[in-house]
Design a protein around this motif. Sequence first.
Motif, PDB file in Angstrom:
ATOM      1  N   VAL A 276       0.822  -1.218   0.000  1.00 55.25           N
ATOM      2  CA  VAL A 276       0.000   0.000   0.000  1.00 55.25           C
ATOM      3  C   VAL A 276       0.850   1.260   0.000  1.00 55.25           C
ATOM      4  CG1 VAL A 276      -1.985  -1.112   1.112  1.00 55.25           C
ATOM      5  CG2 VAL A 276      -0.207  -0.033   2.528  1.00 55.25           C
ATOM      6  N   ARG A 277       2.147   1.135   0.276  1.00 51.81           N
ATOM      7  CA  ARG A 277       3.028   2.303   0.169  1.00 51.81           C
ATOM      8  C   ARG A 277       3.235   2.690  -1.296  1.00 51.81           C
ATOM      9  NH1 ARG A 277       6.127   2.259   5.358  1.00 51.81           N
ATOM     10  NH2 ARG A 277       6.163   0.119   6.177  1.00 51.81           N
ATOM     11  N   ASP A 278       3.063   1.699  -2.200  1.00 53.60           N
ATOM     12  CA  ASP A 278       3.401   1.906  -3.603  1.00 53.60           C
ATOM     13  C   ASP A 278       2.194   1.913  -4.533  1.00 53.60           C
ATOM     14  OD1 ASP A 278       6.138   1.635  -2.774  1.00 53.60           O
ATOM     15  OD2 ASP A 278       5.871  -0.544  -2.827  1.00 53.60           O
ATOM     16  N   MET A 279       1.051   1.407  -4.080  1.00 57.91           N
ATOM     17  CA  MET A 279      -0.114   1.267  -4.942  1.00 57.91           C
ATOM     18  C   MET A 279      -1.375   1.529  -4.131  1.00 57.91           C
ATOM     19  SD  MET A 279      -1.271  -2.108  -7.217  1.00 57.91           S
ATOM     20  CE  MET A 279       0.221  -2.118  -8.189  1.00 57.91           C
ATOM     21  N   ASP A 280      -2.347   2.175  -4.721  1.00 56.95           N
ATOM     22  CA  ASP A 280      -3.575   2.453  -3.988  1.00 56.95           C
ATOM     23  C   ASP A 280      -4.434   1.197  -3.886  1.00 56.95           C
ATOM     24  OD1 ASP A 280      -6.028   2.703  -6.097  1.00 56.95           O
ATOM     25  OD2 ASP A 280      -4.159   3.384  -7.011  1.00 56.95           O
ATOM     26  N   VAL A 281      -5.336   1.180  -2.926  1.00 57.38           N
ATOM     27  CA  VAL A 281      -6.113  -0.020  -2.620  1.00 57.38           C
ATOM     28  C   VAL A 281      -6.961  -0.475  -3.799  1.00 57.38           C
ATOM     29  CG1 VAL A 281      -8.011  -0.913  -1.200  1.00 57.38           C
ATOM     30  CG2 VAL A 281      -6.124   0.337  -0.124  1.00 57.38           C
ATOM     31  N   ARG A 282      -7.607   0.436  -4.499  1.00 57.88           N
ATOM     32  CA  ARG A 282      -8.445   0.044  -5.637  1.00 57.88           C
ATOM     33  C   ARG A 282      -7.618  -0.667  -6.703  1.00 57.88           C
ATOM     34  NH1 ARG A 282     -13.430   1.380  -7.543  1.00 57.88           N
ATOM     35  NH2 ARG A 282     -13.696   2.952  -5.900  1.00 57.88           N
ATOM     36  N   SER A 283      -6.452  -0.136  -7.012  1.00 60.54           N
ATOM     37  CA  SER A 283      -5.591  -0.761  -8.021  1.00 60.54           C
ATOM     38  C   SER A 283      -5.097  -2.117  -7.545  1.00 60.54           C
ATOM     39  CB  SER A 283      -4.404   0.155  -8.343  1.00 60.54           C
ATOM     40  OG  SER A 283      -4.839   1.384  -8.885  1.00 60.54           O
ATOM     41  N   ILE A 284      -4.758  -2.206  -6.271  1.00 63.26           N
ATOM     42  CA  ILE A 284      -4.338  -3.487  -5.703  1.00 63.26           C
ATOM     43  C   ILE A 284      -5.428  -4.528  -5.890  1.00 63.26           C
ATOM     44  CG2 ILE A 284      -3.957  -4.680  -3.500  1.00 63.26           C
ATOM     45  CD1 ILE A 284      -2.384  -2.179  -2.599  1.00 63.26           C
ATOM     46  N   TRP A 285      -6.647  -4.166  -5.567  1.00 64.26           N
ATOM     47  CA  TRP A 285      -7.759  -5.120  -5.578  1.00 64.26           C
ATOM     48  C   TRP A 285      -8.109  -5.590  -6.993  1.00 64.26           C
ATOM     49  CZ3 TRP A 285     -10.006  -8.115  -2.160  1.00 64.26           C
ATOM     50  CH2 TRP A 285     -11.268  -8.654  -2.425  1.00 64.26           C
ATOM     51  N   TYR A 286      -8.150  -4.659  -7.922  1.00 71.09           N
ATOM     52  CA  TYR A 286      -8.626  -5.001  -9.260  1.00 71.09           C
ATOM     53  C   TYR A 286      -7.517  -5.346 -10.256  1.00 71.09           C
ATOM     54  CZ  TYR A 286     -13.241  -3.373  -7.803  1.00 71.09           C
ATOM     55  OH  TYR A 286     -14.449  -3.229  -7.146  1.00 71.09           O
ATOM     56  N   GLU A 287      -6.318  -4.802 -10.052  1.00 72.53           N
ATOM     57  CA  GLU A 287      -5.316  -4.893 -11.108  1.00 72.53           C
ATOM     58  C   GLU A 287      -4.092  -5.731 -10.763  1.00 72.53           C
ATOM     59  OE1 GLU A 287      -4.293  -0.898 -12.214  1.00 72.53           O
ATOM     60  OE2 GLU A 287      -6.402  -0.249 -12.271  1.00 72.53           O
ATOM     61  N   SER A 288      -3.786  -5.941  -9.508  1.00 74.20           N
ATOM     62  CA  SER A 288      -2.520  -6.595  -9.163  1.00 74.20           C
ATOM     63  C   SER A 288      -2.533  -8.080  -9.510  1.00 74.20           C
ATOM     64  CB  SER A 288      -2.208  -6.411  -7.680  1.00 74.20           C
ATOM     65  OG  SER A 288      -3.116  -7.142  -6.875  1.00 74.20           O
ATOM     66  N   GLU A 289      -1.378  -8.562  -9.922  1.00 72.45           N
ATOM     67  CA  GLU A 289      -1.236  -9.971 -10.294  1.00 72.45           C
ATOM     68  C   GLU A 289      -1.504 -10.884  -9.113  1.00 72.45           C
ATOM     69  OE1 GLU A 289       0.854 -13.819 -11.040  1.00 72.45           O
ATOM     70  OE2 GLU A 289       1.350 -12.306  -9.519  1.00 72.45           O
ATOM     71  N   GLY A 290      -1.061 -10.474  -7.917  1.00 75.82           N
ATOM     72  CA  GLY A 290      -1.239 -11.314  -6.741  1.00 75.82           C
ATOM     73  C   GLY A 290      -2.700 -11.578  -6.419  1.00 75.82           C
ATOM     74  N   PHE A 291      -3.557 -10.568  -6.582  1.00 73.09           N
ATOM     75  CA  PHE A 291      -4.979 -10.738  -6.275  1.00 73.09           C
ATOM     76  C   PHE A 291      -5.745 -11.413  -7.412  1.00 73.09           C
ATOM     77  CE2 PHE A 291      -4.052  -8.152  -2.707  1.00 73.09           C
ATOM     78  CZ  PHE A 291      -5.088  -8.312  -1.806  1.00 73.09           C
ATOM     79  N   ASN A 292      -5.218 -11.360  -8.622  1.00 73.96           N
ATOM     80  CA  ASN A 292      -5.917 -11.958  -9.759  1.00 73.96           C
ATOM     81  C   ASN A 292      -5.529 -13.411 -10.030  1.00 73.96           C
ATOM     82  OD1 ASN A 292      -7.773 -10.013 -10.964  1.00 73.96           O
ATOM     83  ND2 ASN A 292      -5.970  -8.743 -11.288  1.00 73.96           N
ATOM     84  N   ARG A 293      -4.408 -13.857  -9.487  1.00 73.03           N
ATOM     85  CA  ARG A 293      -3.860 -15.166  -9.864  1.00 73.03           C
ATOM     86  C   ARG A 293      -4.874 -16.304  -9.682  1.00 73.03           C
ATOM     87  NH1 ARG A 293       1.093 -17.972 -10.012  1.00 73.03           N
ATOM     88  NH2 ARG A 293       1.970 -16.055 -10.901  1.00 73.03           N
ATOM     89  N   TYR A 294      -5.546 -16.349  -8.538  1.00 74.90           N
ATOM     90  CA  TYR A 294      -6.430 -17.481  -8.255  1.00 74.90           C
ATOM     91  C   TYR A 294      -7.899 -17.083  -8.162  1.00 74.90           C
ATOM     92  CZ  TYR A 294      -1.995 -19.751  -7.348  1.00 74.90           C
ATOM     93  OH  TYR A 294      -0.728 -20.248  -7.474  1.00 74.90           O
ATOM     94  N   ARG A 295      -8.261 -15.989  -8.808  1.00 77.55           N
ATOM     95  CA  ARG A 295      -9.672 -15.634  -8.899  1.00 77.55           C
ATOM     96  C   ARG A 295     -10.366 -16.517  -9.943  1.00 77.55           C
ATOM     97  NH1 ARG A 295      -8.871  -9.208  -8.339  1.00 77.55           N
ATOM     98  NH2 ARG A 295      -9.657  -8.972  -6.202  1.00 77.55           N
ATOM     99  N   GLY A 296     -11.653 -16.756  -9.732  1.00 80.72           N
ATOM    100  CA  GLY A 296     -12.396 -17.558 -10.688  1.00 80.72           C
ATOM    101  C   GLY A 296     -11.929 -18.992 -10.690  1.00 80.72           C
TER     102      GLY A 296
END
Length: 383
Positions: A276-296
């Motif tokens: 969160v020091r480098d990226m805003d929460v909305r971008s983290i949630w929707y765009e980051s590779e870590g959060f998207n890897r195992y979605r769906g």
Amino acid sequence: MTAPIPVQPGPPLWLLAELTYRCPLHCVFCYNPVDFAHTPDELSTDDWLRVLREARAAGSVQCGFSGGEPLLRDDLEVLVAEAHRLGFYSNLLTSGVGLTEARARALKDAGLAHIQLSFQDSTRELNDFLSHTRTFELKQKVAAIIKDNGWPMVMNCVIHRLNIDYIDRIIDMAVELGAEYLELANSQYYSWAMLNRDQLLPSREQIERAERITNERRERYGDRIRIFFVVPDYHEKRPKKCMNGWGNVFLTVTPDGTALPCHTARMLPGLAFPNVRDMDVRSIWYESEGFNRYRGDGWMKEPCRSCPEKEKDLGGCRCQAFMLTGDAAAADPVCDKSPSHHKVLEAVERAERGEVAVVERPLVFRGPEESRRRKAGLLQPGG
């Protein structure tokens, strides 16, 4: 490997703010990372205030302040007040250490909605042994402070082999202390609990007895208390829908600002989780590779990919899959369709035989020195 394109998620409804890994307790089942002593500097007050604002703007509605022991942060009241101003429903997950009458009043004035108080057992001896501290009587005083301030009393007790046979007394104690809610959460085996799994995993007979007693107590106490009993994964044939789906509801921010879809996900190799020091929460949630890897379910391998039940559990826990198979994209070995299910069965069989006693392999208590030793590779898990 390019992550599959997931279904667009909803907002991060539940924010878990892990304010610190510092803690006066040394619980053998703690979910904090084993290498927590090497965590970089904690987020500042201003950092956390920004996280709260960004999370609320992204759609978060509930905020849990946890740790470690969040009461060790001197700015807790400031953060609670800001969460309240933003419209969060906020709760505090605490051991009770540090919750004085004065601090409770300040948190109440700041808008804290409820407190979840942890106990380790119904007796001073076992409670203090499992936490490696003398806190039992303090916790009882804190329970009274919670009630005196008009908060709903939410009690949590992690259940495992060493205290499950006293579950009747734990429930009775919760009622005596005026708890409206009691969560009997069987230990999940990662982090410190994984180091102690052979000593903590209950037998099937113990689980069945505990469930029977819990149901009897539900009938006895009726509406006086709501009791939640969470069965351990190892005794199931199908895994749970971990965190209600990866990156689907829960957003965890760790003390150093790393954002995670669950509080143990940092162990997974090959995943870059944003900070969160480098990226805003909305971008983290929707765009980051870590959060998207195992979605769906596009990431799934067999047997999950073609399983007609895959929507029920989404393949289970990614961290458990990695710990037991070395592959975070594998089926959770709790599932009896997993080719690695035998690893779970072997652990359960050892529990059935009572093969590993505490006297044969001492429990590993959570603590900074132990954390540093394991990070340095001086000891192996269970050693």
